[in-house]
Each structure stands twice: as C-alpha cells, then as structure tokens.
Design an enzyme around this catalytic site. Structure first.
Site, PDB file in Angstrom:
ATOM      1  N   ASN A  82      20.482 -57.071  27.596  1.00 44.28           N
ATOM      2  CA  ASN A  82      21.877 -57.130  27.162  1.00 44.28           C
ATOM      3  C   ASN A  82      22.772 -57.227  28.387  1.00 44.28           C
ATOM      4  OD1 ASN A  82      23.814 -56.835  24.824  1.00 44.28           O
ATOM      5  ND2 ASN A  82      24.544 -55.168  26.123  1.00 44.28           N
ATOM      6  N   ARG A  83      23.883 -57.945  28.236  1.00 43.41           N
ATOM      7  CA  ARG A  83      24.810 -58.095  29.367  1.00 43.41           C
ATOM      8  C   ARG A  83      25.229 -56.736  29.924  1.00 43.41           C
ATOM      9  NH1 ARG A  83      27.028 -62.567  26.389  1.00 43.41           N
ATOM     10  NH2 ARG A  83      26.840 -64.513  27.550  1.00 43.41           N
ATOM     11  N   VAL A 104      23.217 -54.425  15.018  1.00 41.82           N
ATOM     12  CA  VAL A 104      22.075 -54.857  14.211  1.00 41.82           C
ATOM     13  C   VAL A 104      20.752 -54.722  14.965  1.00 41.82           C
ATOM     14  CG1 VAL A 104      22.032 -57.318  14.857  1.00 41.82           C
ATOM     15  CG2 VAL A 104      21.344 -56.637  12.547  1.00 41.82           C
ATOM     16  N   ALA A 154      22.188 -55.746  22.224  1.00 46.98           N
ATOM     17  CA  ALA A 154      21.913 -54.335  21.948  1.00 46.98           C
ATOM     18  C   ALA A 154      22.992 -53.752  21.041  1.00 46.98           C
ATOM     19  CB  ALA A 154      21.831 -53.550  23.262  1.00 46.98           C
ATOM     20  N   GLY A 155      23.549 -54.598  20.177  1.00 49.99           N
ATOM     21  CA  GLY A 155      24.633 -54.170  19.295  1.00 49.99           C
ATOM     22  C   GLY A 155      24.157 -53.516  18.015  1.00 49.99           C
ATOM     23  N   LYS A 184      29.110 -51.465  12.449  1.00 49.88           N
ATOM     24  CA  LYS A 184      27.909 -50.859  11.852  1.00 49.88           C
ATOM     25  C   LYS A 184      27.625 -49.457  12.384  1.00 49.88           C
ATOM     26  CE  LYS A 184      25.775 -55.267  10.789  1.00 49.88           C
ATOM     27  NZ  LYS A 184      24.633 -55.702  10.003  1.00 49.88           N
ATOM     28  N   SER A 225      31.468 -65.337   7.395  1.00 47.95           N
ATOM     29  CA  SER A 225      30.726 -64.578   6.382  1.00 47.95           C
ATOM     30  C   SER A 225      30.628 -65.298   5.036  1.00 47.95           C
ATOM     31  CB  SER A 225      31.377 -63.208   6.165  1.00 47.95           C
ATOM     32  OG  SER A 225      30.675 -62.497   5.164  1.00 47.95           O
ATOM     33  N   LEU A 226      29.405 -65.356   4.521  1.00 41.50           N
ATOM     34  CA  LEU A 226      29.164 -65.919   3.186  1.00 41.50           C
ATOM     35  C   LEU A 226      28.943 -64.819   2.144  1.00 41.50           C
ATOM     36  CD1 LEU A 226      26.742 -68.909   3.961  1.00 41.50           C
ATOM     37  CD2 LEU A 226      29.221 -68.951   3.703  1.00 41.50           C
ATOM     38  N   VAL A 266      19.958 -64.228  14.447  1.00 42.47           N
ATOM     39  CA  VAL A 266      20.438 -63.515  13.262  1.00 42.47           C
ATOM     40  C   VAL A 266      21.666 -64.198  12.663  1.00 42.47           C
ATOM     41  CG1 VAL A 266      19.512 -61.296  14.006  1.00 42.47           C
ATOM     42  CG2 VAL A 266      21.884 -61.888  14.561  1.00 42.47           C
TER      43      VAL A 266
END
Length: 265
Positions: free
Chosen positions: A149-150, A129, A126-127, A65, A14-15, A209
């Site tokens: 998605n898996r 975001v 399919a998470g 999220k 993370s930035l 992403v």
C-alpha cells in the site's frame, strides 16, 4: 414504502440501486433503494435515521466501511473478523453491522475458472475491503498473502490483526500467482497503477474489485499482456444478494439475465 441506501464517497460508479430495485420489483417488495454521497461528519446522523426507522437498511462502501463501526451497536462475526461493515440494519432495538464482502469475494472465484489454493497472492491496497479479501483468500486456502500500500502504516496495522500476511513496500516487485487491486484507483478512466513489467506473465491472474468501469487500466494492461483477468462484478452481485437476503429473508435470483441487465448500464 421502505427506504434503503448505499452510502459512500464517491458514489457515481455504484450499481447498488439498480440491482436492489430490480430485485424489489422481481420479488414484489414495496421499497426503494437510492444512493447518497456523505462526508465523515454525516455518519452519526445517518445511523440515527436507521435507528428512527426512516431508513430500513443500508450498504456501506468506500471510505466508510471501518469509520461506521463506532456508531454501530452490534457487529456480526464476519464484521468483527474483518473489522469492516458493508451492511447495516436494525436488529431488535440495536443497530447491527454485517459484512457480506467476504462471501461475495469468495463466491466470485469459481475453482473451475481460477484455482488459487496453495498459490501466492499480492494485494494492492489496505483499505476497508482489504480485510474481507484476506479472509476470503484464507477460506480458499492460499499459500501466501502479500500486501502493498502507498501508505505503509496501513499495511502494518493490518499485520497487527493478520500476523500471517507479508508486507511489501509500494513499488517493489515480488513474484505472485495472482494480483488483486483493492484500491479505488481505477474508478476514473485516467487512473493508472504503475506496476513492474515482470509481473505481467501469462499464468498470472489479475483481479480488480472495481466493477464500474468494467475494465480498469489495471485490467486492460494485464489483458493486453495475455494474463487472465476478472473484475469485481460477481463479487458485487454476490455481496448484494447476501445483503438482500439479510434484510428480506429472500435469496434473490442471480442469473445471466441479471448480469446482462447490469452490464448494459
């Protein structure tokens, strides 16, 4: 000094602290922004810290999220639509959950660079975001959205909310004008997504992403095959700017100097 955080797991990539602390200094705001790796069991106490003003606001990333929602009092329209929260703060006496990922993704795609209107899009993942990406694509006016998605159950749950999407079994192939990776596969340099070679055509656009590393194996493969590629850096910057505006009522500068500053990390 006001305190802000980004929470997630993992967080090494993370930035967020770098960009927000840069903007704090630029706008002379007496605040500090850090990152903290949490577990599911920590979320309720984390929200209590915001409620008690020990933390002024926070960004939420993978895998929280959606999980954070049950601890939040009010959701913005964007957060409701996406069922995904990436920005949290106090609004009066309530914990507010907001989503800036939708705008971040939409703004990262400049029509003069890549035009996805009336195009067919394949989303991998399919998470948390993914709903934001779907909503951003709808704003653009794409023709068709296909999700793979898996774990197929996750895609089927998405389809309950977004009936217009099509479901593709993981590993199967379909012709698409753009392929978007919304999974966390790529955060590690050894991570690879196995895709059928027929997907890699010069007129196919590949979007990841993930922004750190700058070029995942997913994008490297596409680039080597002569495809157009883009990482998630501009999505990250735009969603961060929207969060900053939400917290401080100041729209921070997004320019070449900022991008260079982040890319030199």
């Amino acid at each position: 000094m006001k305190k802000y955080l980004v929470i997630g797991n993992p967080l090494e990539h993370s930035l967020s602290p770098k960009i927000h602390n840069f903007w704090f200094k630029q706008n002379k705001i007496n605040a500090i922004y850090n990152k903290e790796t949490l577990e599911d069991a920590d979320l309720e106490n984390f929200i209590k810290m915001i409620r008690n003003k020990k933390i002024e606001g926070a960004n939420i990333t993978v895998p929280f999220k959606e999980k954070i929602i049950k601890f939040i009092d009010i959701l913005s329209d964007e957060a409701k639509d996406a069922n995904s929260v990436n920005t949290v703060y106090m609004s009066g006496n309530n914990i507010m959950g907001h989503n800036t990922d939708i705008a971040g993704f939409y703004l990262s795609l400049k029509p003069e660079t890549i035009n996805l209107k009336d195009k067919n899009i394949l989303i991998l993942g399919a998470g948390g975001v993914t709903p934001s990406i779907i909503l951003g694509l709808r704003m653009i006016g794409v023709k068709k959205i296909i999700v793979s998605n898996r774990t197929k159950d996750k895609v089927l749950k998405l389809k309950e909310r977004f009936s217009f999407i099509e479901v593709l079994n993981w590993g199967e192939t379909v012709k698409a004008n753009a392929i978007i990776n919304t999974t966390s596969v790529g955060l590690k340099k050894t991570d690879k997504i196995q895709l059928n070679s027929s997907l890699f055509t010069p007129d196919t656009f590949f979007y990841d992403v993930i922004y750190n590393p700058k070029e995942t194996n997913f994008l490297k493969k596409a680039k080597n095959e002569g495809c157009m590629v883009q990482n998630g850096l501009m999505m990250f910057i735009n969603q961060a700017a929207a969060s900053f505006k939400t917290w401080h009522n100041i729209m921070p500068n997004v320019d070449k100097n900022l991008i260079k500053f982040l890319q030199n990390d």
